[in-house]
Write an enzyme that holds these catalytic residues in place. Structure first.
Site, mmCIF file in Angstrom:
data_model
loop_
_atom_site.group_PDB
_atom_site.id
_atom_site.type_symbol
_atom_site.label_atom_id
_atom_site.label_comp_id
_atom_site.label_asym_id
_atom_site.label_seq_id
_atom_site.Cartn_x
_atom_site.Cartn_y
_atom_site.Cartn_z
ATOM 1 N N GLU A 125 0.831 -1.213 0.000
ATOM 2 C CA GLU A 125 0.000 0.000 0.000
ATOM 3 C C GLU A 125 0.866 1.264 0.000
ATOM 4 O OE1 GLU A 125 -3.510 1.860 2.904
ATOM 5 O OE2 GLU A 125 -2.345 0.109 3.529
ATOM 6 N N LYS A 155 -9.135 3.029 -2.553
ATOM 7 C CA LYS A 155 -9.446 2.316 -1.308
ATOM 8 C C LYS A 155 -10.812 2.758 -0.780
ATOM 9 C CE LYS A 155 -7.241 1.314 3.184
ATOM 10 N NZ LYS A 155 -6.035 1.590 4.012
ATOM 11 N N TYR A 171 -8.701 4.319 13.356
ATOM 12 C CA TYR A 171 -8.520 3.856 14.733
ATOM 13 C C TYR A 171 -7.049 3.539 14.927
ATOM 14 C CZ TYR A 171 -8.450 -0.621 12.291
ATOM 15 O OH TYR A 171 -8.158 -1.639 11.425
ATOM 16 N N CYS A 207 -5.451 -3.118 1.767
ATOM 17 C CA CYS A 207 -5.355 -3.267 3.226
ATOM 18 C C CYS A 207 -6.712 -3.425 3.922
ATOM 19 C CB CYS A 207 -4.570 -2.098 3.814
ATOM 20 S SG CYS A 207 -3.878 -2.461 5.458
ATOM 21 N N SER A 264 23.615 2.530 32.884
ATOM 22 C CA SER A 264 23.515 2.612 34.342
ATOM 23 C C SER A 264 23.919 1.326 35.038
ATOM 24 C CB SER A 264 22.073 2.944 34.735
ATOM 25 O OG SER A 264 21.216 1.851 34.400
ATOM 26 N N GLY A 324 21.835 -1.127 34.804
ATOM 27 C CA GLY A 324 20.516 -1.727 34.998
ATOM 28 C C GLY A 324 20.044 -2.465 33.756
#
Length: 576
Positions: free
Chosen positions: A43, A111, A117, A147, A324, A326
């Protein structure tokens, strides 16, 4: 009888018309050499996806048409039918597929279903098409769509199928989140079985800002079987023969399509194409591969691809990471090395008076294991200088989180100074658990140009790190990083769980509150402590202002911070 189709599962760069055209031309040559009848691209491949507000610039739209014309001209003398995603301009802008062959634009498809969303905003930019398109290729009916069109129960594929389509070609740019690959395969399999129609689903691959497209293109048969799957997270061009007579055979044995009484109220545009080459070649022998990835490997590969494309497409060469000792910074460094190579990763250790000796040693050992350049800048003197400068205005107050954040902001300033001097981009190392609860410092550990693990919960950070060491077959991330309690080390004997619930509990609450949008009461009813749930919800809601200022990072969950989740900062609604 079969249709030979080449699928160009490629990585498009947004706005790079010249670079995208080179990939298009190369794929056309491959398809032509393979005697393919169809060639399909993802697309909006010509422009890159998603173009967002570039679509509002007429200069961008005109450039897209200019390059479409160049590709049409290049196709002269080529027999392959090319399906290329571009932006059509008529009375409005349309997300479109061009049908090209032998120097001619045979037709276009607009399309019809525009997603609005999650990370999508297509209604903001495009007008919806209203016409079904079927290519009549030597009397074989082939439906084309884009799509979201294929995800709608009563979308174009439905109308194409009831009008006799024997093959569906879908151009897609489907963003990744964990679980999406299996969901997609299962859905396409069911869709092809329900309509007794094979599907060629060509998906984009590559990173675009926070979105990653995972490839994994799919070809199904008319009885719903997956007959070919593209590589996940990699570019690939493959050619496959799709059997057409199986479509009729499946309909005869399972005649459900005869009983569909819905009147077709959609206009259909037939594009007629004749070819002399149909089925004159020996069928291609291929073997389908099943790309099964663990959750940890899948997410690691998604983040690695997203980071690599963000750095390279934006013209950076090296990344800078505050190490760090970590787990978060260790995993980010490992991802960066996999994405960019160890010569392009630089670590900065910035110990303070509260940094433990083992954290410094762990950070050094990690850097040595990854074979990356690293430097040590002690921040204690800078910290005391700041405190001295602030002593008059802070007179009469006791030390609190202000002094802790001061250390984080000194480190952020040092990282940005090195970034400015050498042109390296700083990688932020915050995880989703911290970002959700605001357990981070604005203009401190939140500084950076990209945040690779911002959509990964802390518990998953550990799992992915453990997978990585196993994948490498040796200890890259030091074992001590796994076993020591997580700590920001901004005050004596500080532990994350002085402030936060245990991550095993915190992450489960966050998933329900953020990704599932469950209410506080609903989460409590699932057996979680009432005070803990309210405290976590309060942290999430109160720290929206931080997230709004935070750097972007790779989306790997269904509901990531940013485009996926858009909460107002100023609001009075409370559940705590």
């Amino acid at each position: 009888m079969y249709i030979r189709t080449t699928v160009a599962q490629l990585n498009s760069t947004l706005g790079d018309f010249e670079g995208n055209m080179k990939k298009i031309i190369s794929a056309i040559e491959i398809a032509e050499n393979n005697n393919s009848e169809f060639l399909i691209f993802p697309e909006l491949f010509l422009t890159g996806y998603p173009p967002e507000d570039l679509i509002l610039r007429t200069s961008f739209l005109k450039k897209n048409i200019e390059y479409l014309e160049k590709i049409i001209n290049f196709s002269r003398g080529k027999n392959v039918i090319i399906l290329l995603g571009f932006i059509d301009i008529e009375d409005d802008a349309y997300n479109s597929l061009a049908v090209i062959r032998d120097g001619k634009l045979l037709g276009k498809y607009h399309k019809m279903h525009l997603p609005n969303y999650s990370v999508f905003d297509e209604n903001r930019y495009f007008k919806s098409g209203n016409e079904i398109v079927i290519i009549n290729y030597n009397n074989i009916k082939i439906g084309i769509n884009i799509c979201e069109d294929i995800w709608s129960p009563l979308g174009p594929m439905f109308y194409q199928a009831i009008n006799g389509a024997q093959l569906i070609l879908n151009a897609s740019a489907s963003p990744y989140f964990h679980g999406k690959r299996e969901l997609r395969k299962n859905y396409l399999s069911k869709k092809s079985y329900d309509h007794h129609c094979p599907i060629v689903y060509c998906n984009m691959v590559g990173g675009q800002d926070e979105v990653v497209f995972d490839g994994g293109s799919v070809v199904t048969s008319s009885d719903g079987k997956i007959i070919f799957e593209g590589k996940p997270f990699e570019e690939e061009i493959f050619t496959i023969d799709i059997p057409i007579e199986d479509n009729l055979r499946t309909n005869l044995h399972d005649p459900r399509r005869r009983y569909i009484n819905i009147v077709n109220d959609k206009p259909i545009n037939y594009i007629f194409v004749k070819s002399e080459n149909i089925n004159k070649l020996k069928p291609i022998n291929y073997k389908n591969k099943n790309y099964t990835l663990t959750k940890e490997e899948e997410i690691f590969r998604a983040i690695t691809l997203g980071l690599k494309d963000y750095i390279q497409k934006n013209g950076f060469k090296k990344v800078l990471i505050g190490l760090s000792g970590g787990m978060d910074s260790s995993l980010v460094a490992a991802i960066a090395v996999e994405a960019l190579g160890n010569k392009n990763v630089v670590g900065i250790l910035m110990p303070s008076m509260y940094s433990s000796s083992h954290s410094i040693e762990d950070a050094k050992k990690l850097a040595e294991n990854l074979e990356i350049e690293y430097h040590i800048i002690k921040i204690s003197d800078i910290y005391y200088s700041f405190k001295n400068s602030l002593k008059d205005i802070f007179k009469g107050t006791s030390e609190d989180i202000t002094e802790e954040n001061l250390q984080a902001r000194i480190r952020g300033t040092l990282l940005m100074a090195v970034s400015n001097k050498f042109g390296y981009i700083v990688l932020a190392t915050g995880n989703k658990s911290e970002i959700a609860t605001g357990y981070s410092t604005l203009y401190g550990d939140m500084v950076g140009g990209f945040s690779p693990i911002k959509d990964i919960y802390k518990t998953d950070v550990y799992k992915i790190a453990r997978w990585y060491n196993k994948f490498k077959g040796k200890e890259i991330i030091p074992e001590n990083v796994f076993i020591k309690p997580p700590s920001a080390e901004l005050r004596p004997d500080q532990k994350d769980q002085d402030t936060l619930p245990p991550y095993e509990i915190l992450d489960e609450i966050l998933k329900m509150y953020i990704e599932k949008e469950l209410s506080v009461d609903e989460i409590i009813n699932k057996g979680f402590d009432k005070d803990t749930v309210k405290y976590v919800a309060k942290l999430v809601d109160r720290n929206e202002y931080k997230r709004r200022q935070g750097v972007i990072g790779v989306k790997v969950s269904e509901r990531s911070f940013g485009k996926d989740r858009r909460m107002p900062i100023t609001n009075k609604y409370r559940e705590w």
